[in-house]
Enzyme design. Structure first.
Site, PDB file in Angstrom:
ATOM      1  N   ARG A 157       0.844  -1.344   0.530  1.00  8.85           N
ATOM      2  CA  ARG A 157       0.247  -0.183   0.164  1.00  8.85           C
ATOM      3  C   ARG A 157       0.607   1.878   0.080  1.00  8.85           C
ATOM      4  O   ARG A 157       1.945   1.123   0.686  1.00  8.85           O
ATOM      5  CB  ARG A 157      -1.100  -0.106   1.460  1.00  8.85           C
ATOM      6  CG  ARG A 157      -2.078  -0.967   1.205  1.00  8.85           C
ATOM      7  CD  ARG A 157      -2.225  -0.774   2.211  1.00  8.85           C
ATOM      8  NE  ARG A 157      -3.447   0.633   2.622  1.00  8.85           N
ATOM      9  CZ  ARG A 157      -5.071   1.094   1.472  1.00  8.85           C
ATOM     10  NH1 ARG A 157      -5.278  -0.236   1.128  1.00  8.85           N
ATOM     11  NH2 ARG A 157      -5.514   2.035   2.068  1.00  8.85           N
ATOM     12  N   LEU A 166       1.835   5.119   0.886  1.00 10.19           N
ATOM     13  CA  LEU A 166       1.851   5.983   2.046  1.00 10.19           C
ATOM     14  C   LEU A 166       1.216   6.825   2.118  1.00 10.19           C
ATOM     15  O   LEU A 166       1.522   7.279   1.267  1.00 10.19           O
ATOM     16  CB  LEU A 166       2.790   5.651   3.018  1.00 10.19           C
ATOM     17  CG  LEU A 166       3.286   4.369   4.056  1.00 10.19           C
ATOM     18  CD1 LEU A 166       4.415   4.659   4.463  1.00 10.19           C
ATOM     19  CD2 LEU A 166       1.949   3.572   4.494  1.00 10.19           C
ATOM     20  N   HIS A 198      12.736  -2.431  -2.560  1.00 11.24           N
ATOM     21  CA  HIS A 198      12.635  -2.516  -3.138  1.00 11.24           C
ATOM     22  C   HIS A 198      13.407  -4.223  -3.959  1.00 11.24           C
ATOM     23  O   HIS A 198      14.594  -3.537  -4.256  1.00 11.24           O
ATOM     24  CB  HIS A 198      12.391  -1.405  -4.267  1.00 11.24           C
ATOM     25  CG  HIS A 198      11.710  -1.703  -5.276  1.00 11.24           C
ATOM     26  ND1 HIS A 198      10.217  -1.518  -5.502  1.00 11.24           N
ATOM     27  CD2 HIS A 198      12.377  -1.706  -6.551  1.00 11.24           C
ATOM     28  CE1 HIS A 198      10.424  -1.482  -6.821  1.00 11.24           C
ATOM     29  NE2 HIS A 198      11.178  -1.554  -7.571  1.00 11.24           N
ATOM     30  N   LEU A 229       6.467   6.325  -5.428  1.00 16.79           N
ATOM     31  CA  LEU A 229       6.134   5.286  -4.845  1.00 16.79           C
ATOM     32  C   LEU A 229       7.921   4.924  -5.738  1.00 16.79           C
ATOM     33  O   LEU A 229       8.561   5.296  -6.342  1.00 16.79           O
ATOM     34  CB  LEU A 229       5.174   4.728  -6.009  1.00 16.79           C
ATOM     35  CG  LEU A 229       5.657   3.507  -6.931  1.00 16.79           C
ATOM     36  CD1 LEU A 229       4.919   2.020  -5.011  1.00 16.79           C
ATOM     37  CD2 LEU A 229       4.883   2.859  -7.805  1.00 16.79           C
TER      38      LEU A 229
END
Ligand code: GRF
Length: 207
Positions: A92, A94, A110, A145
């Site tokens: 999700r 934030l 990541h 992102l």
């Protein structure tokens, strides 16, 4: 007192496991105060329970808006006196209010060398692009992102006979090594954020 981590998950929790193992092995000087999952049947919750950790299941659909959900998560983290939030496969975005509640105190991992291949399926994106080197990034979270100051990266070579699956497996191994090391790096202090950059402030040496 040991620094208290809050780990947010949505799935299998192998990075959570790597953090648990690093703490057990004395490679990471911290304790996990709380594991939160937005997915009730995430396997990571089983790992957390096996390790005797406090868990909280917070299915996001039970809150009317993203802001309301994030406020509830922040409250839970605060109630557990969390110092550092570690996203470990938490699927999700934030909200800015969440990020502001823990300034420079939220980490994400990541599976690519950012800024290449943000978003989902980073390993597949790298494979399809035909890059010869990809890797892993741990970064501080900002509202964009997979952006935010990069704490540590590790490279993973793409081999001639790799498939997306074999490549992803080697990247995952590197994730499990890098995440605890990057968490320890952040906890050690002696750094600051300069523009987009996470830099040692010169008063302490890099680990
Ligand atoms: C990892 O590849 C991580 O880099 C990405 O989501 C995946 C989570 O895997 N953000 P796991 O749940 O830790 O096994």
């Amino acid at each position: 007192m040991l620094p208290r981590l809050g780990v947010l998950i949505s799935g299998r929790g192998s990075n959570l496991q790597a953090i648990i193992d690093a703490i057990d092995a004395g490679r990471l000087r911290a304790e996990i105060a709380l594991v939160i999952s937005n997915v009730p049947d995430a396997f990571g919750l089983t790992r957390a329970a096996r390790a005797g950790l406090a868990t909280q299941v917070m299915p996001h659909r039970e809150w009317p808006t993203r802001d309301a959900y994030d406020r509830a998560v922040v409250e839970a983290l605060r109630a557990a006196a969390v110092d550092l939030v570690c996203l470990a496969g938490f699927m999700r975005l934030l909200s800015p209010a969440f990020i502001d509640a823990f300034p420079h105190r939220i980490l994400n991992i990541h599976p690519s060398l950012l800024p290449s291949f943000p978003g989902v399926n980073a390993q597949r994106q790298a494979f399809a692009h035909g890059v010869k080197v990809t890797g892993v990034t741990v970064h501080l979270v900002d509202p964009l992102l997979d952006a935010g100051p990069i704490v540590m990266q590790a490279a993973v070579a793409v081999l001639e006979d790799d498939t997306p699956e074999t490549l992803a497996a080697r990247i995952l191994e590197e994730e499990h090594r890098l995440y605890p090391a990057a968490i320890q790096r952040v906890l050690n202090g002696g750094w600051r954020v300069d523009g987009r950059r996470f830099v040692a402030d010169g008063r302490r040496s890099e680990i």
